[in-house]
Design a protein around this motif. Structure first.
Motif, PDB file in Angstrom:
ATOM      1  N   GLU A 138      -3.748   5.475   3.745  1.00 56.44           N
ATOM      2  CA  GLU A 138      -3.327   4.273   3.024  1.00 56.44           C
ATOM      3  C   GLU A 138      -4.160   4.106   1.761  1.00 56.44           C
ATOM      4  O   GLU A 138      -5.390   4.152   1.817  1.00 56.44           O
ATOM      5  CB  GLU A 138      -3.536   3.033   3.912  1.00 56.44           C
ATOM      6  CG  GLU A 138      -3.048   1.739   3.265  1.00 56.44           C
ATOM      7  CD  GLU A 138      -3.934   0.533   3.531  1.00 56.44           C
ATOM      8  OE1 GLU A 138      -4.926   0.645   4.283  1.00 56.44           O
ATOM      9  OE2 GLU A 138      -3.652  -0.523   2.944  1.00 56.44           O
TER      10      GLU A 138
ATOM     11  N   SER B 180       0.834  -1.199   0.000  1.00 58.50           N
ATOM     12  CA  SER B 180       0.000   0.000   0.000  1.00 58.50           C
ATOM     13  C   SER B 180       0.873   1.255   0.000  1.00 58.50           C
ATOM     14  O   SER B 180       1.716   1.403   0.873  1.00 58.50           O
ATOM     15  CB  SER B 180      -0.866   0.055   1.257  1.00 58.50           C
ATOM     16  OG  SER B 180      -1.661  -1.083   1.368  1.00 58.50           O
TER      17      SER B 180
ATOM     18  N   GLN C 290      -5.487   1.571  -0.781  1.00 59.98           N
ATOM     19  CA  GLN C 290      -5.656   0.113  -0.854  1.00 59.98           C
ATOM     20  C   GLN C 290      -5.560  -0.334  -2.305  1.00 59.98           C
ATOM     21  O   GLN C 290      -6.540  -0.727  -2.936  1.00 59.98           O
ATOM     22  CB  GLN C 290      -6.971  -0.275  -0.184  1.00 59.98           C
ATOM     23  CG  GLN C 290      -6.896   0.109   1.290  1.00 59.98           C
ATOM     24  CD  GLN C 290      -8.196  -0.082   2.035  1.00 59.98           C
ATOM     25  OE1 GLN C 290      -9.272  -0.049   1.456  1.00 59.98           O
ATOM     26  NE2 GLN C 290      -8.089  -0.289   3.330  1.00 59.98           N
TER      27      GLN C 290
END
Ligand code: FES
Ligand SMILES: [Fe+2]
Lengths: 162, 420
Positions: A112, A83, A114
């Motif tokens: 983050e 990620s 994904q």
């Protein structure tokens, strides 16, 4: 009380650890740990006792090694590719525990992407409590506990190093 | 619903071939909520979660908010968590104790633990409130496992459970006193997939070598042995127990006792593990205890949403057509040492949940399925092993562990329920 110099070296370690984790530099990250490092992400916010309560993650040192080995195989699908992420660390408070150890409390926000499936941008937010220990003149991570604000809610894959 | 709009489940679910619309179509999802979760039985809680009168946990039936609550007589009720006045949620906490009664914090209506409306503030202005008690689900309890349905006249609970009852028996007999306790807390894993992809994945014995390759390459365990094994060497089996319930019989592949607790020739048992074996022998006698010690608790899906995951209990909450929450908790045992239960908690963290060594990989692979289905319908092929599955000595369909007999078991039940 810790000296300015101690405080600076503690911040350096915090930021370095964050950078290694963000960049999926797994060996570099593992090199910062003591041989008995404990890595813990509790669920229960009132009574997080790991002997009786389930955690999201509760690794002794050998389990940390397994985790790192898996990430390095290149087929840990949940992190293939790793990620893209950035964490901001703030609100740093340091307490000297004894001659060689510090308790370091901080807050973080981690964005983050994904990228492995949904491409959702997810925010992980919480507080970290580190124990740093000086081993042979080098400051290392002896313990890392991460309390997510949403640990008791439904969370997506957390296969990276939080 | 007009006839033209009705979905013909007999054509989109055929023997071993599934049209991928079933994972994506909002209308199908609504049908499932009604036919499977409202009209049929599904798992909601375990009674050890609410030991005392007034204890409750919040759960959903389909997407309807319910409370699983113990009344003054010690019985488990499943009552609506929506105030019958203007609908606000009565209990917001995930779990707790309501003391003697449930008070709504909007206008102060008070409900008893059986859902009866007890009083309303300034009663003179309100009338005809007799029917305003909280809707109650129909409840079935087997060995503490609480199932519920919104259907007032459902199929008989034990008929629904069928051989699922013996699967639950094999789970709870891991305790020398035959009792489990779910009080270590639940973890919740969010999947951006349809719920059925998770059901399929958990009883799929074909994917281990690929989805879990990173673990197999990183540790010495039965998993890397399984990866190396040829098709004929795999002794484990996939079983269709009827009613949509199915199992991967992993024990057939165990070569030593308590392998399911992580022990083997290379990793000898700790004293607490030996003591546990002794307790089982004392409680059940040598024959039965040997089987429990060797086999461990089952790896089985009880239709539609309960997954007995060896030393863990898992169930699914349907959220949206493409969003599913998997909840899991370690299956703690009564009558064993604290050390034994702590071991079960550590196993749970290793196997299940968002940062475990298994499920994040299952999650990402199934999310990629769900994304791929956006491109338009395709035929999902679950026919593997159709030529070689067979009824075993007990008359149940059993086949090679990699055969999709378990998935076909799920889908044939699904079809029965959905065409009805
Ligand atoms: S909504 Fe509950 S009392 Fe009015
Ligand atoms: Fe899996």
């Amino acid at each position: 009380m810790v000296s300015d110099e101690e405080y600076r070296s503690i911040c350096n370690l915090l930021y370095k650890e964050a950078r290694f984790a963000d960049n999926a530099q797994y060996d570099d990250w593992e090199s910062l740990l003591t041989d008995d490092m404990e890595y813990w992400v509790p669920i229960n916010r009132e009574d997080p006792n790991p002997a009786t309560q389930l955690s999201l993650l509760y690794d002794n040192r050998s389990r940390v090694s397994t985790r790192i080995r898996m990430l390095k195989t290149g087929v840990r699908h949940a992190q293939v590719p790793p990620s893209p992420m950035t964490r901001l660390i703030s609100n740093i408070e340091v307490e000297s525990l004894n001659e060689s150890e510090y308790k370091v409390c901080s807050a973080f926000m981690l964005g983050e992407l994904q990228i492995q499936s949904t491409k959702d941008l997810h925010w992980w937010i919480g507080r970290t409590e580190h124990i740093f220990r000086r081993v042979d003149e080098t400051l290392r991570i002896a313990r890392k506990r991460v309390d997510l604000i949403n640990s008791q809610e439904a969370v997506p894959s957390l296969a990276f190093l939080i | 619903m007009s006839v033209q709009n009705a979905i013909d489940y007999s054509t989109i679910v055929k023997d071993g071939i599934i049209n991928s619309r079933v994972y994506k179509d909002e209308k199908i999802f609504e049908d499932e909520i009604r036919k499977i979760f409202h009209n049929g039985w599904s798992f909601v809680a375990h009674d050890s979660e609410i030991p005392n009168p007034g204890d409750y946990v919040r759960r959903s039936i389909g997407r309807e908010p319910y409370l699983v609550i113990r009344n003054r007589d010690g019985e488990v009720n499943v009552i609506s968590n929506k105030c019958t006045h203007r609908g606000t949620l009565l209990c917001q906490e995930e779990r707790g104790n309501v003391r003697g009664a449930i008070t709504c914090w909007y206008h102060g209506w008070v409900f008893g633990l059986n859902g009866d409306l007890k009083s309303v503030p300034y009663g003179a202005g309100s009338k005809d409130l007799d029917h305003k008690c909280l809707p109650k689900a129909t409840v079935g309890v087997y060995k503490g496992f609480v199932f519920a349905t919104l259907n007032p006249n459902p199929v008989d609970f034990m008929d629904y459970l069928g051989e699922g009852a013996s699967l639950i028996d094999r789970a709870v007999e891991s305790s020398p006193v035959g009792k489990i306790r779910l009080n270590a807390g639940w973890a919740k894993f969010l999947y951006k997939t349809n719920w059925k992809l998770q059901c399929e994945n958990n009883i799929d014995g074909y994917h281990v070598n690929y989805v879990h390759a990173s673990l197999a390459r990183s540790i010495e365990s039965r998993y890397n042995e399984a990866v190396l094994a040829g098709e004929d060497e795999l002794k484990t089996t996939a079983v269709d127990w009827g009613n949509g319930h199915s199992e991967l019989f992993l024990a057939a592949g165990f070569s030593s006792d308590l392998e399911w607790l992580g022990y083997s020739d290379k990793k000898p048992m700790k004293p607490f593990a030996k003591a546990y074996c002794d307790q089982l022998r004392e409680a059940y006698g040598d024959n039965r205890a040997s089987r429990i010690i060797h086999d461990g608790p089952p790896h089985a899906l009880i239709f539609p949403n309960l997954f007995l995951a060896e030393t863990n209990i898992v169930y699914y909450e349907v959220d949206q057509v493409g969003v599913t929450v998997q909840r899991h908790t370690p299956m703690l045992l009564e009558g064993v040492s604290d050390e034994m239960n702590t071991r079960i908690i550590r196993l749970c963290e290793a196997a299940l949940g968002p940062s475990s060594f298994f499920l994040p990989d299952d999650g990402v692979i199934t999310e990629r399925q769900d994304l791929a289905f956006d491109g338009g319908p395709m035929e999902i092929d679950l026919r593997r092993g159709m030529g070689r599955e067979d009824r075993n000595g007990m008359g149940v369909m059993e086949s090679h562990v990699t055969d999709e007999v378990t998935n076909r078991a799920f889908w044939s039940r699904y079809k029965e329920v959905m065409v009805a």
